[in-house]
Design a protein around this motif. Structure first.
Motif, PDB file in Angstrom:
ATOM      1  N   LYS A 157       0.846  -1.191   0.000  1.00 58.36           N
ATOM      2  CA  LYS A 157       0.000   0.000   0.000  1.00 58.36           C
ATOM      3  C   LYS A 157       0.884   1.244   0.000  1.00 58.36           C
ATOM      4  N   GLY A 158       0.507   2.235  -0.812  1.00 64.60           N
ATOM      5  CA  GLY A 158       1.278   3.466  -0.917  1.00 64.60           C
ATOM      6  C   GLY A 158       2.317   3.446  -2.029  1.00 64.60           C
ATOM      7  N   CYS A 159       2.556   2.286  -2.610  1.00 60.26           N
ATOM      8  CA  CYS A 159       3.474   2.165  -3.742  1.00 60.26           C
ATOM      9  C   CYS A 159       2.633   2.034  -5.009  1.00 60.26           C
ATOM     10  N   LYS A 160       3.201   2.377  -6.138  1.00 56.55           N
ATOM     11  CA  LYS A 160       2.463   2.366  -7.402  1.00 56.55           C
ATOM     12  C   LYS A 160       2.732   1.105  -8.212  1.00 56.55           C
ATOM     13  N   PHE A 161       1.748   0.785  -9.060  1.00 56.41           N
ATOM     14  CA  PHE A 161       1.954  -0.243 -10.081  1.00 56.41           C
ATOM     15  C   PHE A 161       1.371   0.264 -11.385  1.00 56.41           C
ATOM     16  N   VAL A 162       1.963  -0.196 -12.484  1.00 56.77           N
ATOM     17  CA  VAL A 162       1.553   0.186 -13.832  1.00 56.77           C
ATOM     18  C   VAL A 162       1.580  -1.073 -14.683  1.00 56.77           C
ATOM     19  N   THR A 163       0.567  -1.258 -15.508  1.00 57.07           N
ATOM     20  CA  THR A 163       0.514  -2.394 -16.416  1.00 57.07           C
ATOM     21  C   THR A 163       0.762  -1.900 -17.841  1.00 57.07           C
ATOM     22  N   ALA A 164       1.537  -2.652 -18.587  1.00 55.69           N
ATOM     23  CA  ALA A 164       1.765  -2.374 -20.007  1.00 55.69           C
ATOM     24  C   ALA A 164       1.523  -3.675 -20.760  1.00 55.69           C
ATOM     25  N   SER A 165       0.921  -3.582 -21.932  1.00 51.46           N
ATOM     26  CA  SER A 165       0.614  -4.798 -22.685  1.00 51.46           C
ATOM     27  C   SER A 165       0.797  -4.571 -24.181  1.00 51.46           C
ATOM     28  N   SER A 166       0.780  -5.688 -24.903  1.00 49.24           N
ATOM     29  CA  SER A 166       0.931  -5.639 -26.353  1.00 49.24           C
ATOM     30  C   SER A 166       0.353  -6.909 -26.966  1.00 49.24           C
ATOM     31  N   ASP A 167      -0.121  -6.796 -28.173  1.00 51.15           N
ATOM     32  CA  ASP A 167      -0.556  -7.972 -28.927  1.00 51.15           C
ATOM     33  C   ASP A 167       0.636  -8.686 -29.547  1.00 51.15           C
ATOM     34  N   ARG A 168       1.754  -7.982 -29.657  1.00 50.60           N
ATOM     35  CA  ARG A 168       2.970  -8.558 -30.234  1.00 50.60           C
ATOM     36  C   ARG A 168       3.948  -8.926 -29.129  1.00 50.60           C
ATOM     37  N   ARG A 169       4.680 -10.017 -29.331  1.00 47.49           N
ATOM     38  CA  ARG A 169       5.665 -10.455 -28.349  1.00 47.49           C
ATOM     39  C   ARG A 169       6.757  -9.391 -28.203  1.00 47.49           C
ATOM     40  N   PRO A 170       7.027  -8.962 -26.965  1.00 53.22           N
ATOM     41  CA  PRO A 170       8.097  -7.978 -26.785  1.00 53.22           C
ATOM     42  C   PRO A 170       9.458  -8.626 -26.955  1.00 53.22           C
ATOM     43  N   GLY A 171      10.441  -7.824 -27.311  1.00 49.48           N
ATOM     44  CA  GLY A 171      11.813  -8.312 -27.295  1.00 49.48           C
ATOM     45  C   GLY A 171      12.246  -8.450 -25.852  1.00 49.48           C
ATOM     46  N   ILE A 172      12.988  -9.502 -25.543  1.00 49.81           N
ATOM     47  CA  ILE A 172      13.441  -9.736 -24.172  1.00 49.81           C
ATOM     48  C   ILE A 172      14.941  -9.983 -24.210  1.00 49.81           C
ATOM     49  N   VAL A 173      15.690  -9.185 -23.424  1.00 47.83           N
ATOM     50  CA  VAL A 173      17.149  -9.313 -23.374  1.00 47.83           C
ATOM     51  C   VAL A 173      17.616  -9.385 -21.926  1.00 47.83           C
ATOM     52  N   ASP A 174      18.866  -9.840 -21.745  1.00 48.59           N
ATOM     53  CA  ASP A 174      19.441  -9.907 -20.405  1.00 48.59           C
ATOM     54  C   ASP A 174      20.229  -8.636 -20.110  1.00 48.59           C
ATOM     55  N   GLN A 175      20.999  -8.660 -19.012  1.00 53.47           N
ATOM     56  CA  GLN A 175      21.757  -7.489 -18.596  1.00 53.47           C
ATOM     57  C   GLN A 175      22.756  -7.034 -19.651  1.00 53.47           C
ATOM     58  N   ASN A 176      23.248  -7.968 -20.463  1.00 53.73           N
ATOM     59  CA  ASN A 176      24.230  -7.650 -21.498  1.00 53.73           C
ATOM     60  C   ASN A 176      23.579  -7.415 -22.855  1.00 53.73           C
ATOM     61  N   VAL A 177      22.268  -7.287 -22.882  1.00 54.31           N
ATOM     62  CA  VAL A 177      21.466  -7.053 -24.080  1.00 54.31           C
ATOM     63  C   VAL A 177      21.514  -8.240 -25.044  1.00 54.31           C
ATOM     64  N   ALA A 178      21.788  -9.426 -24.506  1.00 55.50           N
ATOM     65  CA  ALA A 178      21.733 -10.658 -25.298  1.00 55.50           C
ATOM     66  C   ALA A 178      20.295 -11.171 -25.241  1.00 55.50           C
ATOM     67  N   PRO A 179      19.753 -11.591 -26.383  1.00 59.32           N
ATOM     68  CA  PRO A 179      18.372 -12.087 -26.392  1.00 59.32           C
ATOM     69  C   PRO A 179      18.168 -13.250 -25.426  1.00 59.32           C
ATOM     70  N   ILE A 180      17.039 -13.229 -24.736  1.00 59.26           N
ATOM     71  CA  ILE A 180      16.655 -14.331 -23.858  1.00 59.26           C
ATOM     72  C   ILE A 180      15.703 -15.219 -24.639  1.00 59.26           C
ATOM     73  N   ILE A 181      16.127 -16.433 -24.878  1.00 57.42           N
ATOM     74  CA  ILE A 181      15.320 -17.392 -25.623  1.00 57.42           C
ATOM     75  C   ILE A 181      14.371 -18.128 -24.672  1.00 57.42           C
ATOM     76  N   ASP A 182      14.877 -18.489 -23.497  1.00 62.05           N
ATOM     77  CA  ASP A 182      14.095 -19.217 -22.505  1.00 62.05           C
ATOM     78  C   ASP A 182      13.223 -18.221 -21.742  1.00 62.05           C
TER      79      ASP A 182
END
Length: 161
Positions: free
Chosen positions: A59-84
């Motif tokens: 309570k007192g902290c915020k949350f925000v939802t974001a969505s898309s019909d298309r799969r987002p790109g997902i990368v790790d800390q080194n900007v390498a694609p995450i396949i799993d």
């Protein structure tokens, strides 16, 4: 229709200024600068975590939802694609690129965020209430090892009838 979404939990001291400016710009573009012309029931994307009774929400902290019909790109800390995709889960720390947009459908009017991409920053405890298999099990010494109930002399038939 498949949809991808992220719910971002922010601590009370988080600087949401950049996201608020994006949302404000989208509102101005849609409904103009005269606030009297804005919908009276304008839905906001920044909500109090106290509205929900989910694990990890404060309570007192915020949350925000974001969505898309298309799969987002997902990368790790080194900007390498995450396949799993299982590497990104409820409770991990991420950064997300989002875009603000307005909606005006069937009396629902407001501003929300579209999900573009996600970067995994670090792991943390899962919030889904699901345990990790590494914590649930110990190694099996052989494939034919008896089940715990059978070792105690209790058959499935005796237990369940």
């Amino acid at each position: 229709k498949q949809k991808y979404a992220i719910t971002m939990l922010f601590p009370a001291n988080a600087d949401l200024g950049p996201m608020k400016r994006l949302a404000h710009a989208a509102i101005l573009k849609k409904w103009g600068t005269d606030t009297s012309k804005w919908p009276s029931n304008l839905r906001q994307p920044f909500r109090d975590q106290g509205e929900k009774s989910f694990e990890g929400y404060v309570k007192g902290c915020k949350f925000v939802t974001a969505s898309s019909d298309r799969r987002p790109g997902i990368v790790d800390q080194n900007v390498a694609p995450i396949i799993d995709e299982s590497r990104v889960y409820s409770g991990c720390w991420c950064r997300a690129s989002v875009r603000a947009y307005t909606y005006d459908q069937q009396g629902n009017r407001g501003v929300s965020f579209g999900l573009q991409n996600v970067q995994l920053i670090r792991d943390d405890q899962p919030l889904a209430g699901r345990s990790r298999p590494e914590d649930d099990f110990t190694p099996v010494e052989s494939v034919g090892a008896p089940v715990a109930g059978a070792a105690a002399g209790v058959s499935a038939e005796a237990l369940f009838g």
